[in-house]
Design an enzyme around this catalytic site. Structure first.
Site, short mmCIF file in Angstrom:
data_model
loop_
_atom_site.label_atom_id
_atom_site.label_comp_id
_atom_site.label_asym_id
_atom_site.label_seq_id
_atom_site.Cartn_x
_atom_site.Cartn_y
_atom_site.Cartn_z
N LYS A 1 9.41 9.28 -28.27
CA LYS A 1 8.14 8.52 -28.17
C LYS A 1 6.97 9.50 -28.02
CE LYS A 1 9.12 7.93 -23.24
NZ LYS A 1 9.66 6.99 -22.22
N TYR B 1 -18.32 26.41 -14.07
CA TYR B 1 -19.21 25.36 -13.58
C TYR B 1 -19.03 25.15 -12.09
CZ TYR B 1 -19.30 24.24 -18.52
OH TYR B 1 -19.42 24.31 -19.86
N MET C 1 -13.26 23.62 -20.43
CA MET C 1 -12.82 22.96 -21.65
C MET C 1 -12.27 23.95 -22.68
SD MET C 1 -15.03 20.10 -23.49
CE MET C 1 -14.43 19.03 -24.73
C1 PLP Z 1 10.85 7.61 -21.66
C2 PLP Z 1 12.15 6.96 -21.46
C3 PLP Z 1 13.34 7.70 -21.48
C4 PLP Z 1 13.36 9.23 -21.51
O1 PLP Z 1 13.01 9.72 -20.22
P1 PLP Z 1 13.02 11.29 -19.86
O2 PLP Z 1 12.66 11.34 -18.42
O3 PLP Z 1 11.97 11.93 -20.71
O4 PLP Z 1 14.37 11.81 -20.16
C5 PLP Z 1 14.54 7.01 -21.45
N1 PLP Z 1 14.58 5.66 -21.33
C6 PLP Z 1 13.46 4.91 -21.25
C7 PLP Z 1 13.56 3.44 -21.11
C8 PLP Z 1 12.21 5.53 -21.30
O5 PLP Z 1 11.10 4.79 -21.21
#
Ligand code: PLP
Length: 346
Positions: A37, A244, A291
């Site tokens: 993701k 800054y 930045m």
């Molecule tokens: C993001 C996610 C994972 C992976 O989690 P990690 O901590 O990156 O290994 C697995 N299952 C679900 C439902 C998630 O949302």
């Protein structure tokens, strides 16, 4: 001195394959289904997913429908199951067009979508998913998903009693679906005990080099390395400030180097004063992050114009940077920005 004048993000796909192999061993025969993701945790879903596919992965997870569509395009004709955590939301024709499989998270979604699916059961994280009772009702109505999954809320704390209670509830949920494969563990859960492995594991962060317990794990290699050249070196008198406001004031005469990276490249601003840059074989304190520029204390040792400073990578580990920034490895990776020039190795 290199031709590049800004920050450079090197993504080592060989390290990704190495981490995949380490986790596959840890999975003890359970299927390893990578979570890609958020654009492969910010590292580029195309190169990441293709490399993992080459390593044998045939099931992938994304959060959003659009991420699933992008992944399907990036995989070209490669055979793979793509699960979408958000479930059957929005225009369902998009799932069919891109051959995406929703992870159903509510009884309403189970009514809307009757095709292949996984079912997410909430076992105590109280984030997303159907209750155990709803899962049992679906089972009695004859619904048979391709996979039952749940997610652990405290897996990075191995001694937390929530883990055992979630495991027990998960066992109760899957008992309603005999013969249906089950998946509970993400990166952290894989390291609790073999009881948590079931038929499939869903690691994300550990594939990308983050330790499962939020501290670095020597078995895993850094996938992302962020470096930037030194653009300027200057001497400060005691009491002179950098950047800054009063982010940093020199307590004594000192020499600082300004490197061409900043929070616009994804180095979290909150890490200043706690993280380091690695240059000339040494860690140097990062005293200010703006930045576009990061100031390092180079009063001791060697540092010259054009030298490349590592802010994340094999020497400045992801989990250490995350702790310095008051964040988690996941956020450090997904914040790495498009401004840094990207190079893929392997
Ligand atoms: C993001 C996610 C994972 C992976 O989690 P990690 O901590 O990156 O290994 C697995 N299952 C679900 C439902 C998630 O949302």
């Amino acid at each position: 001195m290199t031709a590049e004048t800004g920050a450079r993000l090197t993504i080592d796909l060989g390290a990704l394959a190495h981490n995949h192999a380490v986790l596959l061993k840890q999975a003890q025969g359970a299927e390893l289904a990578p979570v890609v993701k958020a654009d492969g945790y910010g590292l580029g879903v195309g190169p990441v997913a293709r490399r993992l596919h080459e390593s044998g992965a045939r099931t992938f997870y994304v959060a959003r429908v659009a991420e699933g569509e992008a992944l399907r395009r990036e995989l070209g004709g490669r055979e793979a199951r793509i699960y979408v955590f958000d479930g059957a939301v929005g225009d369902l024709a998009r799932f069919e067009a891109a051959k995406l499989t929703p992870v159903l998270t509510s009884a309403e979604q189970a009514k809307r979508w009757t095709g292949p699916c996984a079912l997410h059961v909430d076992t105590g994280m109280n984030r997303i998913g159907v209750s155990i009772e709803e899962a049992e009702t679906l089972a009695h109505s004859g619904r048979r998903p391709d996979l039952i999954l749940s997610h652990l809320g405290r897996a990075a704390e191995p001694d937390h009693p929530r883990n055992a209670s979630q495991l027990e509830r998960f066992r109760q949920a899957i008992a309603a679906f005999p013969g249906v494969p089950a998946s509970l563990a993400a990166s952290a859960g894989m390291h609790l005990s073999p009881d948590y492995l079931f038929d499939q594991v869903r690691p994300g962060i550990s594939l990308y080099g983050g330790g499962p317990l939020e501290v670095s794990d020597a078995r895993l290699r850094a996938v992302a390395t962020l470096t930037a050249p030194i653009l300027q070196i200057r001497d400060l008198r005691a009491g002179e400030a950098v950047g800054y406001g009063a982010m940093f004031t020199a307590p004594a005469p000192m020499r600082i180097a300004l490197a061409a990276a900043g929070y616009a490249d994804g180095v979290l601003r909150t890490a200043h004063g706690k993280t380091s840059g690695f240059v000339g074989g040494q860690r140097r304190a990062v005293v200010a992050i703006t930045m576009d520029l990061i100031a390092l204390d180079v009063s001791e040792g060697q540092a010259a114009l054009g030298d490349e400073v590592e802010f994340l990578g094999p020497n400045i580990q992801l989990d250490d940077l995350a702790a310095a920034a008051g964040s988690v490895a996941h956020e450090c990776l997904v914040r790495l920005s498009a401004r840094a020039e990207r190079i893929y190795l392997g």
